[in-house]
Scaffold this motif. Structure first.
Motif, PDB file in Angstrom:
ATOM      1  N   LEU A  47       0.829  -1.211   0.000  1.00 24.97           N
ATOM      2  CA  LEU A  47       0.000   0.000   0.000  1.00 24.97           C
ATOM      3  C   LEU A  47       0.860   1.257   0.000  1.00 24.97           C
ATOM      4  O   LEU A  47       0.539   2.264  -0.657  1.00 24.97           O
ATOM      5  CB  LEU A  47      -0.931  -0.019   1.220  1.00 24.97           C
ATOM      6  CG  LEU A  47      -1.987  -1.137   1.258  1.00 24.97           C
ATOM      7  CD1 LEU A  47      -2.755  -1.077   2.570  1.00 24.97           C
ATOM      8  CD2 LEU A  47      -2.936  -1.027   0.084  1.00 24.97           C
ATOM      9  N   LYS A  48       1.961   1.247   0.755  1.00 20.28           N
ATOM     10  CA  LYS A  48       2.840   2.419   0.813  1.00 20.28           C
ATOM     11  C   LYS A  48       3.613   2.598  -0.490  1.00 20.28           C
ATOM     12  O   LYS A  48       3.785   3.722  -0.990  1.00 20.28           O
ATOM     13  CB  LYS A  48       3.793   2.269   1.992  1.00 20.28           C
ATOM     14  CG  LYS A  48       4.701   3.472   2.200  1.00 20.28           C
ATOM     15  CD  LYS A  48       5.573   3.262   3.419  1.00 20.28           C
ATOM     16  CE  LYS A  48       6.480   4.475   3.644  1.00 20.28           C
ATOM     17  NZ  LYS A  48       7.353   4.289   4.836  1.00 20.28           N
ATOM     18  N   ARG A  49       4.096   1.487  -1.091  1.00 21.33           N
ATOM     19  CA  ARG A  49       4.897   1.566  -2.305  1.00 21.33           C
ATOM     20  C   ARG A  49       4.086   2.084  -3.490  1.00 21.33           C
ATOM     21  O   ARG A  49       4.593   2.821  -4.351  1.00 21.33           O
ATOM     22  CB  ARG A  49       5.483   0.190  -2.604  1.00 21.33           C
ATOM     23  CG  ARG A  49       6.423   0.170  -3.822  1.00 21.33           C
ATOM     24  CD  ARG A  49       7.138  -1.153  -3.954  1.00 21.33           C
ATOM     25  NE  ARG A  49       6.253  -2.248  -4.280  1.00 21.33           N
ATOM     26  CZ  ARG A  49       6.005  -3.302  -3.518  1.00 21.33           C
ATOM     27  NH1 ARG A  49       6.600  -3.383  -2.334  1.00 21.33           N
ATOM     28  NH2 ARG A  49       5.197  -4.259  -3.888  1.00 21.33           N
ATOM     29  N   LEU A  50       2.812   1.705  -3.539  1.00 20.33           N
ATOM     30  CA  LEU A  50       1.977   2.099  -4.675  1.00 20.33           C
ATOM     31  C   LEU A  50       1.175   3.366  -4.394  1.00 20.33           C
ATOM     32  O   LEU A  50       0.355   3.760  -5.236  1.00 20.33           O
ATOM     33  CB  LEU A  50       1.015   0.954  -5.033  1.00 20.33           C
ATOM     34  CG  LEU A  50       1.678  -0.342  -5.519  1.00 20.33           C
ATOM     35  CD1 LEU A  50       0.650  -1.430  -5.695  1.00 20.33           C
ATOM     36  CD2 LEU A  50       2.428  -0.110  -6.824  1.00 20.33           C
ATOM     37  N   ALA A  51       1.374   3.990  -3.250  1.00 18.39           N
ATOM     38  CA  ALA A  51       0.643   5.217  -2.899  1.00 18.39           C
ATOM     39  C   ALA A  51      -0.864   4.986  -3.062  1.00 18.39           C
ATOM     40  O   ALA A  51      -1.547   5.668  -3.824  1.00 18.39           O
ATOM     41  CB  ALA A  51       1.122   6.382  -3.753  1.00 18.39           C
ATOM     42  N   TYR A  52      -1.352   4.020  -2.311  1.00 14.73           N
ATOM     43  CA  TYR A  52      -2.748   3.573  -2.446  1.00 14.73           C
ATOM     44  C   TYR A  52      -3.760   4.709  -2.280  1.00 14.73           C
ATOM     45  O   TYR A  52      -4.730   4.779  -3.035  1.00 14.73           O
ATOM     46  CB  TYR A  52      -3.011   2.444  -1.442  1.00 14.73           C
ATOM     47  CG  TYR A  52      -4.413   1.902  -1.496  1.00 14.73           C
ATOM     48  CD1 TYR A  52      -4.775   0.973  -2.453  1.00 14.73           C
ATOM     49  CD2 TYR A  52      -5.379   2.331  -0.578  1.00 14.73           C
ATOM     50  CE1 TYR A  52      -6.071   0.478  -2.499  1.00 14.73           C
ATOM     51  CE2 TYR A  52      -6.664   1.848  -0.632  1.00 14.73           C
ATOM     52  CZ  TYR A  52      -7.013   0.915  -1.589  1.00 14.73           C
ATOM     53  OH  TYR A  52      -8.293   0.432  -1.643  1.00 14.73           O
ATOM     54  N   PRO A  53      -3.593   5.673  -1.334  1.00 17.06           N
ATOM     55  CA  PRO A  53      -4.604   6.727  -1.184  1.00 17.06           C
ATOM     56  C   PRO A  53      -4.762   7.610  -2.411  1.00 17.06           C
ATOM     57  O   PRO A  53      -5.809   8.250  -2.590  1.00 17.06           O
ATOM     58  CB  PRO A  53      -4.101   7.527   0.015  1.00 17.06           C
ATOM     59  CG  PRO A  53      -3.240   6.582   0.777  1.00 17.06           C
ATOM     60  CD  PRO A  53      -2.580   5.736  -0.261  1.00 17.06           C
ATOM     61  N   ASN A  54      -3.733   7.700  -3.272  1.00 14.01           N
ATOM     62  CA  ASN A  54      -3.802   8.569  -4.443  1.00 14.01           C
ATOM     63  C   ASN A  54      -4.320   7.859  -5.691  1.00 14.01           C
ATOM     64  O   ASN A  54      -4.414   8.479  -6.751  1.00 14.01           O
ATOM     65  CB  ASN A  54      -2.410   9.162  -4.735  1.00 14.01           C
ATOM     66  CG  ASN A  54      -1.874   9.969  -3.566  1.00 14.01           C
ATOM     67  OD1 ASN A  54      -2.663  10.609  -2.851  1.00 14.01           O
ATOM     68  ND2 ASN A  54      -0.566   9.944  -3.368  1.00 14.01           N
ATOM     69  N   LEU A  55      -4.635   6.574  -5.595  1.00 11.13           N
ATOM     70  CA  LEU A  55      -5.078   5.809  -6.766  1.00 11.13           C
ATOM     71  C   LEU A  55      -6.565   6.021  -7.014  1.00 11.13           C
ATOM     72  O   LEU A  55      -7.337   6.352  -6.105  1.00 11.13           O
ATOM     73  CB  LEU A  55      -4.797   4.315  -6.558  1.00 11.13           C
ATOM     74  CG  LEU A  55      -3.321   3.916  -6.416  1.00 11.13           C
ATOM     75  CD1 LEU A  55      -3.212   2.423  -6.152  1.00 11.13           C
ATOM     76  CD2 LEU A  55      -2.519   4.312  -7.658  1.00 11.13           C
ATOM     77  N   GLY A  56      -6.942   5.764  -8.288  1.00 10.12           N
ATOM     78  CA  GLY A  56      -8.350   5.826  -8.635  1.00 10.12           C
ATOM     79  C   GLY A  56      -9.077   4.551  -8.243  1.00 10.12           C
ATOM     80  O   GLY A  56      -8.484   3.584  -7.732  1.00 10.12           O
ATOM     81  N   LYS A  57     -10.395   4.527  -8.497  1.00 10.19           N
ATOM     82  CA  LYS A  57     -11.220   3.399  -8.070  1.00 10.19           C
ATOM     83  C   LYS A  57     -10.816   2.109  -8.771  1.00 10.19           C
ATOM     84  O   LYS A  57     -10.713   1.048  -8.139  1.00 10.19           O
ATOM     85  CB  LYS A  57     -12.689   3.721  -8.338  1.00 10.19           C
ATOM     86  CG  LYS A  57     -13.640   2.646  -7.841  1.00 10.19           C
ATOM     87  CD  LYS A  57     -15.079   3.072  -8.030  1.00 10.19           C
ATOM     88  CE  LYS A  57     -16.030   1.994  -7.508  1.00 10.19           C
ATOM     89  NZ  LYS A  57     -17.447   2.382  -7.699  1.00 10.19           N
ATOM     90  N   GLY A  58     -10.561   2.196 -10.088  1.00 13.62           N
ATOM     91  CA  GLY A  58     -10.179   0.998 -10.820  1.00 13.62           C
ATOM     92  C   GLY A  58      -8.848   0.448 -10.378  1.00 13.62           C
ATOM     93  O   GLY A  58      -8.660  -0.769 -10.228  1.00 13.62           O
ATOM     94  N   ASP A  59      -7.856   1.342 -10.189  1.00 10.36           N
ATOM     95  CA  ASP A  59      -6.533   0.901  -9.754  1.00 10.36           C
ATOM     96  C   ASP A  59      -6.580   0.314  -8.343  1.00 10.36           C
ATOM     97  O   ASP A  59      -5.851  -0.640  -8.022  1.00 10.36           O
ATOM     98  CB  ASP A  59      -5.555   2.079  -9.811  1.00 10.36           C
ATOM     99  CG  ASP A  59      -5.325   2.572 -11.234  1.00 10.36           C
ATOM    100  OD1 ASP A  59      -5.595   1.774 -12.168  1.00 10.36           O
ATOM    101  OD2 ASP A  59      -4.901   3.730 -11.409  1.00 10.36           O
ATOM    102  N   ARG A  60      -7.425   0.886  -7.504  1.00 10.21           N
ATOM    103  CA  ARG A  60      -7.558   0.328  -6.142  1.00 10.21           C
ATOM    104  C   ARG A  60      -8.076  -1.113  -6.183  1.00 10.21           C
ATOM    105  O   ARG A  60      -7.649  -1.965  -5.401  1.00 10.21           O
ATOM    106  CB  ARG A  60      -8.502   1.194  -5.317  1.00 10.21           C
ATOM    107  CG  ARG A  60      -7.906   2.537  -4.908  1.00 10.21           C
ATOM    108  CD  ARG A  60      -8.784   3.210  -3.882  1.00 10.21           C
ATOM    109  NE  ARG A  60      -8.192   4.442  -3.381  1.00 10.21           N
ATOM    110  CZ  ARG A  60      -8.598   5.075  -2.290  1.00 10.21           C
ATOM    111  NH1 ARG A  60      -9.606   4.592  -1.590  1.00 10.21           N
ATOM    112  NH2 ARG A  60      -8.007   6.190  -1.900  1.00 10.21           N
TER     113      ARG A  60
END
Length: 437
Positions: A47-60
């Protein structure tokens, strides 16, 4: 086989999607001995490596699918863990298990010694009700000062029953009660032995079904064991008020003396009033034995071949008992005994000495024909008001076909259409029901 995978190079969502497409048939689980804490750390790193909070709905969705695949957790568990990580991200609180086995087990309030005291109190007072035992436990400590009952003095009534259900209590209160046999002095438990003589009858009841919780009529089947002379009757219920007059009528309809009366162990026949009536007529009363289903097999077979065949299986209201009984006395019993053939068994002894009953075609004859043969052999005693000459002359008044056709005509509507009723039949049945008292 264990495979170690370095997934640190997967830094974009596109790479995760390609990884998932290439490993659709593979499910990842934790290695043997790997704890939940290592999986939690793996989820936090991804989650930290991919910057999960900044991702869109599809990427999440792709990231969550990747975490489910690599951690082995369910969808709901991964969603809960990701939500916890997001809420604690700014506070830099790592993911950790928030539950586990208690370090200190639950304290046991009542010990084995208390169970023994409770067993002693219950045994002495012969298991009285819970409130009484609780009061006795309180008096043992408060009034008599017995320090052993200090903890039990605060026992509640509801928890008393919990202690009685515990394994320790039951281990101390084991007791066995020998099965008591039902000793009913009425009747003799044996199979009747007529020795080829007519006069030993078998009797049984057939219930004509229930409808909306309402009982139907009962058919009474009484048949002689040797001649198969059969008398049918119908009653509203099998209570003594309905059954005793019908039993007297059934016995009176037999043309020969009744010497034995055999039934199953039902209370409708095995009771003091029936026994008193049979004793007055000097008739021996016997009842079926346990695990000997053939003791009353003849009456059971007549229930199928006669009652169910001609009366059907459907519910018949109790108010039709009187017209059905009239039909039995005036028409049906005469046809059964004078014109309906029955099969009689021939005993054959095998080479090993075993007796086997064989039903041959030439053994078919009416009960009247069998009664004539028994009379020639001196194996039947007729009643004083009945002679054998009157029975054949009555049978010769009509042919077997005419007797069967006449038996079909006066049948009550409730019996005539008991197997399949049309609208017209139901209308006739309702009309006849309205005319009954």
């Amino acid at each position: 086989m264990a495979i170690n995978m370095d997934e640190a190079k997967l830094r974009t969502v596109t790479q995760l999607q390609e990884f998932l497409d290439a490993t659709q048939e593979i499910n990842f689980t934790g290695a043997p001995g790997e704890g939940d804490q290592q999986r939690y750390e793996h989820i936090s790193r991804v989650l930290k490596r991919l910057a999960y909070p900044n991702l869109g709905k599809g990427d999440r969705g792709v990231v969550l699918a990747y975490l489910r695949c690599t951690s082995g957790y369910s969808r709901s568990q991964v969603t809960r863990l990701v939500g916890r990580w997001e809420s604690n991200r700014l506070a830099t609180v790592p993911l950790a298990k928030r539950y586990g086995r208690p370090t200190v087990p639950f304290a046991r309030k009542y010990t084995g010694a208390d169970i023994e005291l409770l067993v002693e109190m219950d045994r002495a007072n012969e298991d009285v009700c819970g409130p009484a035992i609780v009061h006795l436990l309180q008096r043992a400590f408060c009034v008599y000062g017995d320090q052993r009952y200090e903890r039990l003095s605060g026992l509640s009534v509801s928890h008393l029953y919990n202690l009685r259900k515990s394994g320790g209590y039951r281990a101390l209160r084991i007791h066995f009660t020998k099965t008591r046999t039902a000793c009913n002095p009425i009747g003799v438990r044996k199979a009747p032995r007529p020795h080829g003589r007519a006069g030993w009858v078998r009797i049984d009841s057939v219930h004509q079904g229930d409808l909306d919780g309402v009982k139907g009529v009962y058919h009474i089947t009484c048949v002689d064991a040797v001649s198969q002379w059969q008398v049918q009757a119908c009653v509203q219920g099998i209570s003594e008020a309905f059954l005793l007059p019908v039993l007297a009528m059934v016995i009176d309809q037999f043309p020969f003396q009744i010497e034995g009366f055999h039934s199953d162990n039902g209370s409708e026949y095995v009771n003091h009033k029936v026994a008193k009536m049979l004793e007055k007529l000097r008739i021996e009363q016997t009842k079926s034995r346990s695990r000997n289903s053939n003791d009353n097999a003849l009456a059971e077979s007549k229930n199928t071949s006669v009652v169910r065949k001609h009366m059907g299986f459907r519910h018949t209201p109790q108010k039709y008992a009187k017209p059905i009984n009239t039909f039995y006395q005036e028409v049906f019993n005469e046809w059964l005994n004078l014109h309906r053939p029955c099969l009689f068994a021939t005993e054959v002894v095998s080479d090993k000495g075993k007796i086997k009953k064989v039903y041959k075609h030439r053994d078919a004859k009416t009960p009247l024909e069998c009664l004539v043969l028994l009379n020639e052999a001196g194996l039947v005693t007729f009643k004083s008001d009945t002679t054998l000459d009157s029975l054949p002359s009555k049978a010769n008044e009509k042919t077997d076909l005419q007797a069967a056709q006449e038996m079909q005509k006066p049948r009550p509507i409730c019996l005539r259409y008991s197997t399949n009723r049309s609208k017209r039949d139901r209308a006739d049945l309702a009309k006849q029901s309205a005319q009954l008292p």
